[in-house]
Design a protein around this motif. Structure first.
Motif, PDB file in Angstrom:
ATOM      1  N   LEU A  88     -48.776  76.943  17.756  1.00  0.00           N
ATOM      2  CA  LEU A  88     -47.849  77.511  18.406  1.00  0.00           C
ATOM      3  C   LEU A  88     -49.044  77.620  19.938  1.00  0.00           C
ATOM      4  CD1 LEU A  88     -46.079  80.002  15.643  1.00  0.00           C
ATOM      5  CD2 LEU A  88     -45.699  78.682  16.495  1.00  0.00           C
ATOM      6  N   ASN A  89     -49.713  77.470  19.969  1.00  0.00           N
ATOM      7  CA  ASN A  89     -50.685  77.595  20.840  1.00  0.00           C
ATOM      8  C   ASN A  89     -51.271  79.062  21.390  1.00  0.00           C
ATOM      9  OD1 ASN A  89     -50.917  74.885  21.350  1.00  0.00           O
ATOM     10  ND2 ASN A  89     -48.707  75.092  22.346  1.00  0.00           N
ATOM     11  N   TRP A  90     -51.135  79.756  19.632  1.00  0.00           N
ATOM     12  CA  TRP A  90     -51.373  81.437  20.100  1.00  0.00           C
ATOM     13  C   TRP A  90     -52.725  81.738  19.654  1.00  0.00           C
ATOM     14  CZ3 TRP A  90     -45.823  83.657  17.314  1.00  0.00           C
ATOM     15  CH2 TRP A  90     -45.316  83.797  18.199  1.00  0.00           C
ATOM     16  N   GLU A  91     -53.706  80.909  19.992  1.00  0.00           N
ATOM     17  CA  GLU A  91     -55.244  81.713  19.853  1.00  0.00           C
ATOM     18  C   GLU A  91     -55.319  82.598  20.242  1.00  0.00           C
ATOM     19  OE1 GLU A  91     -54.348  78.459  20.410  1.00  0.00           O
ATOM     20  OE2 GLU A  91     -55.053  76.795  19.389  1.00  0.00           O
ATOM     21  N   HIS A  92     -54.509  82.652  21.633  1.00  0.00           N
ATOM     22  CA  HIS A  92     -55.082  84.209  22.236  1.00  0.00           C
ATOM     23  C   HIS A  92     -54.156  84.863  21.813  1.00  0.00           C
ATOM     24  CE1 HIS A  92     -51.562  82.033  24.386  1.00  0.00           C
ATOM     25  NE2 HIS A  92     -51.831  83.525  25.021  1.00  0.00           N
ATOM     26  N   ARG A  93     -53.380  85.143  21.143  1.00  0.00           N
ATOM     27  CA  ARG A  93     -52.281  86.355  20.715  1.00  0.00           C
ATOM     28  C   ARG A  93     -51.933  86.717  19.286  1.00  0.00           C
ATOM     29  NH1 ARG A  93     -49.514  88.512  24.868  1.00  0.00           N
ATOM     30  NH2 ARG A  93     -48.375  86.285  26.348  1.00  0.00           N
ATOM     31  N   ILE A  94     -52.468  85.843  17.812  1.00  0.00           N
ATOM     32  CA  ILE A  94     -52.833  86.170  16.683  1.00  0.00           C
ATOM     33  C   ILE A  94     -54.030  86.352  16.408  1.00  0.00           C
ATOM     34  CG2 ILE A  94     -52.254  85.755  14.382  1.00  0.00           C
ATOM     35  CD1 ILE A  94     -50.688  83.687  15.019  1.00  0.00           C
ATOM     36  N   LYS A  95     -54.362  88.114  17.159  1.00  0.00           N
ATOM     37  CA  LYS A  95     -55.695  88.278  16.930  1.00  0.00           C
ATOM     38  C   LYS A  95     -56.185  88.854  15.641  1.00  0.00           C
ATOM     39  CE  LYS A  95     -55.956  89.562  21.656  1.00  0.00           C
ATOM     40  NZ  LYS A  95     -56.816  88.202  22.649  1.00  0.00           N
TER      41      LYS A  95
END
Length: 218
Positions: A198-205
């Motif tokens: 999801l390209n959520w490396e910066h979203r899922i902390k």
């Protein structure tokens, strides 16, 4: 998401519920007595009402008779004996939660009632990603992303509890309904896959020594 009314005379509990509802994306209004609740219900429309029973002016058992038709109600009260629970449900409450309560359970009960009454938001959008919680379809810039069943179940729990730190134990129990074993890295593996897909490396902390949090801008 949904718009809720909180009817609770204990300020700290009222504020705690409101804070957590806001964190997961709902909007809410707060009142502290039965008479004010009557005024708010006459002037506004709500997707769900969270109501104490022992209220000043007008108690919850009386107040529920004035709730607009088809508006779900959850009683949240210290009155926990069987007679009171049965009475609350017979008067029309959709759920009955006894204090003290776990916030994560309250949020889950709220989502269940909203889902049953078709008042819950079915789409979640963040950055270029759109998640359809009904069809279980996930897209990025309009292109579908292939998620496994377990990846989607974990994603759904993160979305429904966005901005809230969840332990690995809690994620396993909520997403897959089994207890956490210290030897398994099931959650970590699936989180890494979700971040990448999801390209959520910066979203899922990562929450140090606890678990994970889906971070969503207010």
């Amino acid at each position: 998401m949904a718009h809720l009314l909180i009817v609770e005379d204990e300020n700290s509990i009222n504020d705690l519920i409101a804070m957590n509802l806001t964190l997961v994306g709902h909007t809410c209004e707060q009142v502290y007595g039965g008479q004010h609740a009557l005024c708010y219900m006459k002037e506004n429309r709500y997707d769900l009402i969270i109501m104490d029973i022992m209220l000043p002016e007008v108690d919850g058992f009386t107040l529920i008779s004035s709730v607009p038709k088809n508006t779900p109600v959850i009683f949240l009260t210290a009155m926990g004996n069987l007679t009171d629970r049965v009475k609350g449900l017979q008067l029309g409450a959709d759920d009955y939660i006894v204090k003290p309560f776990e916030t994560i359970e309250l949020l889950a009960r709220i989502e269940a009632v909203l889902r049953r009454t078709n008042r819950s938001m079915q789409l979640f959008a963040l950055d270029d990603t759109v998640v359809n919680l009904d069809s279980r379809v996930v897209t990025i810039n309009g292109s579908e992303v292939d998620l496994t069943l377990r990846e989607f179940e974990l994603l759904e729990i993160l979305i429904k509890n966005k901005n809230i730190a969840l332990s690995r134990e809690k994620l396993l129990k909520l997403a897959w309904n089994y207890e956490y074993s210290g030897e398994t890295r099931t959650v970590d593996v699936h989180i890494q896959k979700l971040r990448k897909k999801l390209n959520w490396e910066h979203r899922i902390k990562t929450v140090y020594k606890l678990g994970y949090r889906l971070e969503v801008d207010s």
